[in-house]
Design an enzyme around this catalytic site. Sequence first.
Site, mmCIF file in Angstrom:
data_model
loop_
_atom_site.group_PDB
_atom_site.id
_atom_site.type_symbol
_atom_site.label_atom_id
_atom_site.label_comp_id
_atom_site.label_asym_id
_atom_site.label_seq_id
_atom_site.Cartn_x
_atom_site.Cartn_y
_atom_site.Cartn_z
ATOM 1 N N GLU A 1 0.957 -1.619 0.325
ATOM 2 C CA GLU A 1 0.306 0.598 0.240
ATOM 3 C C GLU A 1 0.770 1.532 0.254
ATOM 4 O O GLU A 1 0.420 2.683 -0.834
ATOM 5 C CB GLU A 1 -1.177 0.087 1.529
ATOM 6 C CG GLU A 1 -1.903 -0.883 1.568
ATOM 7 C CD GLU A 1 -2.833 -0.934 2.578
ATOM 8 O OE1 GLU A 1 -2.430 -0.332 2.730
ATOM 9 O OE2 GLU A 1 -3.993 -1.948 2.462
ATOM 10 N N HIS B 1 9.659 -1.410 3.495
ATOM 11 C CA HIS B 1 8.809 -0.941 5.058
ATOM 12 C C HIS B 1 9.351 -2.828 4.781
ATOM 13 O O HIS B 1 8.660 -3.560 4.295
ATOM 14 C CB HIS B 1 7.703 -0.531 5.343
ATOM 15 C CG HIS B 1 6.926 -0.643 4.278
ATOM 16 N ND1 HIS B 1 6.479 0.038 3.581
ATOM 17 C CD2 HIS B 1 5.619 -1.438 4.891
ATOM 18 C CE1 HIS B 1 5.559 -0.499 3.315
ATOM 19 N NE2 HIS B 1 4.620 -1.375 4.197
HETATM 20 P P1 AMP Z 1 1.699 -2.762 3.280
HETATM 21 O O1 AMP Z 1 0.738 -2.647 2.555
HETATM 22 O O2 AMP Z 1 3.197 -3.489 3.864
HETATM 23 O O3 AMP Z 1 2.377 -1.389 2.124
HETATM 24 O O4 AMP Z 1 1.405 -1.699 4.921
HETATM 25 C C1 AMP Z 1 1.378 -1.022 4.941
HETATM 26 C C2 AMP Z 1 0.921 -0.002 6.344
HETATM 27 O O5 AMP Z 1 1.319 1.112 6.627
HETATM 28 C C3 AMP Z 1 -0.332 -0.904 6.346
HETATM 29 O O6 AMP Z 1 -0.013 -1.545 7.824
HETATM 30 C C4 AMP Z 1 -0.854 0.910 7.142
HETATM 31 O O7 AMP Z 1 -1.709 0.065 8.414
HETATM 32 C C5 AMP Z 1 0.244 1.221 7.863
HETATM 33 N N1 AMP Z 1 0.903 2.992 8.123
HETATM 34 C C6 AMP Z 1 0.198 3.501 6.428
HETATM 35 N N2 AMP Z 1 -0.327 4.909 7.162
HETATM 36 C C7 AMP Z 1 0.151 4.745 8.081
HETATM 37 C C8 AMP Z 1 1.259 6.142 9.050
HETATM 38 N N3 AMP Z 1 0.550 7.679 9.609
HETATM 39 N N4 AMP Z 1 1.522 5.749 10.252
HETATM 40 C C9 AMP Z 1 1.591 4.103 10.446
HETATM 41 N N5 AMP Z 1 1.419 3.400 9.995
HETATM 42 C C10 AMP Z 1 1.336 3.573 9.095
#
Ligand code: AMP
Length: 120
Positions: A100, A105
């Site tokens: 996402e 990360h």
């Molecule tokens: P991914 O699907 O691996 O890209 O996961 C993105 C992650 O980022 C998800 O678990 C979200 O809950 C997390 N996320 C998105 N925005 C934020 C934010 N502002 N602070 C902390 N985590 C976030």
Amino acid sequence: MTAYDPNNIFAKILRGEIPCKKVYEDEFALAFDDINPQAPVHVLVIPKGAYVSMDDFTKNATMDEIGGFFRAVGTVARRLNLAQPGYRFLANHGAHAHQEVFHFHVHIFGGRDLGGMIRR
Ligand code: AMP
């Protein structure tokens, strides 16, 4: 490969433009609580450099950046007392993994028995 967007949410966190609940920081990595935790402990670790994904990072980051980053992932897990009884870390890369946020990360999950590998 998607070009790196310097306005992605984790880039803004790195620049201090939006807040995070910081867990750890060094020259290579920043770790902070996931905003939507999927386990009692759910921390994200991001490199300081501008890399879109696991593929970009492992292809284009320097050995120092790669080594420093993965050292930091282990350090974060130990500092959170997860080395025993254990934790899971994963990186979602691309569409099939539902990535996402397009700043590389790693997720660290812990604080309970996480069960076996996740399947849908
Ligand atoms: P991914 O699907 O691996 O890209 O996961 C993105 C992650 O980022 C998800 O678990 C979200 O809950 C997390 N996320 C998105 N925005 C934020 C934010 N502002 N602070 C902390 N985590 C976030």
